[in-house]
Design an enzyme around this catalytic site. Structure first.
Site, PDB file in Angstrom:
ATOM      1  N   GLY A 182     -27.112 -19.792 -33.961  1.00 40.25           N
ATOM      2  CA  GLY A 182     -25.717 -19.706 -34.382  1.00 40.25           C
ATOM      3  C   GLY A 182     -24.907 -20.800 -33.714  1.00 40.25           C
ATOM      4  N   GLN A 185     -17.528 -24.979 -30.234  1.00 45.43           N
ATOM      5  CA  GLN A 185     -18.655 -25.567 -29.499  1.00 45.43           C
ATOM      6  C   GLN A 185     -18.890 -27.038 -29.845  1.00 45.43           C
ATOM      7  OE1 GLN A 185     -21.421 -22.097 -30.479  1.00 45.43           O
ATOM      8  NE2 GLN A 185     -22.112 -22.659 -28.431  1.00 45.43           N
ATOM      9  N   CYS A 217     -26.649 -19.262 -24.670  1.00 49.43           N
ATOM     10  CA  CYS A 217     -25.582 -19.958 -25.392  1.00 49.43           C
ATOM     11  C   CYS A 217     -25.799 -21.458 -25.255  1.00 49.43           C
ATOM     12  CB  CYS A 217     -24.225 -19.557 -24.818  1.00 49.43           C
ATOM     13  SG  CYS A 217     -22.846 -20.345 -25.680  1.00 49.43           S
ATOM     14  N   LEU A 218     -25.681 -22.159 -26.371  1.00 50.17           N
ATOM     15  CA  LEU A 218     -25.891 -23.617 -26.356  1.00 50.17           C
ATOM     16  C   LEU A 218     -24.860 -24.321 -25.476  1.00 50.17           C
ATOM     17  CD1 LEU A 218     -26.675 -24.145 -30.146  1.00 50.17           C
ATOM     18  CD2 LEU A 218     -28.303 -24.228 -28.239  1.00 50.17           C
ATOM     19  N   HIS A 229     -21.529 -12.643 -31.131  1.00 49.26           N
ATOM     20  CA  HIS A 229     -21.516 -13.723 -30.140  1.00 49.26           C
ATOM     21  C   HIS A 229     -20.651 -14.893 -30.654  1.00 49.26           C
ATOM     22  CE1 HIS A 229     -23.758 -16.469 -27.178  1.00 49.26           C
ATOM     23  NE2 HIS A 229     -23.218 -17.337 -28.022  1.00 49.26           N
ATOM     24  N   GLU A 230     -20.791 -15.220 -31.943  1.00 48.72           N
ATOM     25  CA  GLU A 230     -20.027 -16.351 -32.516  1.00 48.72           C
ATOM     26  C   GLU A 230     -18.548 -16.008 -32.654  1.00 48.72           C
ATOM     27  OE1 GLU A 230     -21.630 -18.844 -32.258  1.00 48.72           O
ATOM     28  OE2 GLU A 230     -23.670 -18.076 -32.370  1.00 48.72           O
ATOM     29  N   HIS A 232     -16.789 -16.496 -29.511  1.00 50.54           N
ATOM     30  CA  HIS A 232     -16.433 -17.896 -29.256  1.00 50.54           C
ATOM     31  C   HIS A 232     -15.059 -18.236 -29.849  1.00 50.54           C
ATOM     32  CE1 HIS A 232     -19.759 -19.878 -27.240  1.00 50.54           C
ATOM     33  NE2 HIS A 232     -20.656 -19.421 -28.088  1.00 50.54           N
TER      34      HIS A 232
END
Ligand code: GNR
Ligand code: NI
Length: 171
Positions: free
Chosen positions: A46, A51, A94-95, A136-137, A140
């Site tokens: 995702g 991000q 998480c990226l 999770h997204e 963000h």
């Protein structure tokens, strides 16, 4: 299409509330394509627009496993309408916080309203890994990171390490 650089903790954009998209046009669709390419390249399951440094309410996901065909999903201005009573705990990453993971408990199923890439309103129910990934997204988009669900000790440890790395990379 383009692979874009991923913003890392402690970049303040990750803590801002992202702005709603007012009109779904070709620029937004191009952005979603670039986000998907960036996500697949990382690789991740995702990605949220903040991000890649863009404070807009856009997320993309693909939780299909490697064996089957890709199943990209893009959502604009997503809202969680209802959350199921059952919860699910998985180890998240998480990226924007590479190298760190931690157990997070979230509702196992959700109903979401969003605009698709044609600007059409969709209402859909999700469960499994996709339900977790969507939460999770959406976090963000609200300036929330998975480390916010960990103990203060663990969160502070990760934040300190990431801040130190940031200072070193900057020289
Ligand atoms: O690639 C990712 N994997 C992941 C694993 C468990 C729970 C959430 C995620 S999302 C993450 C990519 C990312 O940082 N998205 O914002
Ligand atoms: Ni993330």
């Amino acid at each position: 299409m383009a692979v874009l650089p991923i913003v890392l903790l402690p970049d303040p954009i990750l803590r801002k509330r992202a702005e709603p998209v007012e009109r779904v046009d070709d620029t937004i669709r191009q952005l979603m394509d670039d986000m998907l390419e960036t996500m697949y390249d990382a690789p991740g399951i995702g990605l949220a627009a903040p991000q890649i440094g863009i404070s807009k309410r856009i997320i993309v996901m693909d939780c299909s496993d490697d064996e089957v065909e890709a199943e990209p999903i893009g959502m604009i201005n997503p809202e969680i309408l209802t959350s199921g009573d059952d919860t699910c705990t998985i180890e998240e990453g998480c990226l924007s916080i590479p190298g760190h993971r931690g157990d997070v408990t979230r509702p196992a199923s959700i109903e979401v309203r969003y605009l698709d890439r044609d600007g059409a309103v969709q209402e859909r129910a999700f469960d499994g890994l996709l339900a977790i990934c969507i939460q999770h997204e959406i976090d963000h988009l609200n300036g929330v990171l998975f480390i916010d669900y960990l103990s203060r000790l663990k969160r502070d440890m990760i934040t300190r390490k990431m801040t130190k790395e940031f200072r070193m990379d900057r020289g």
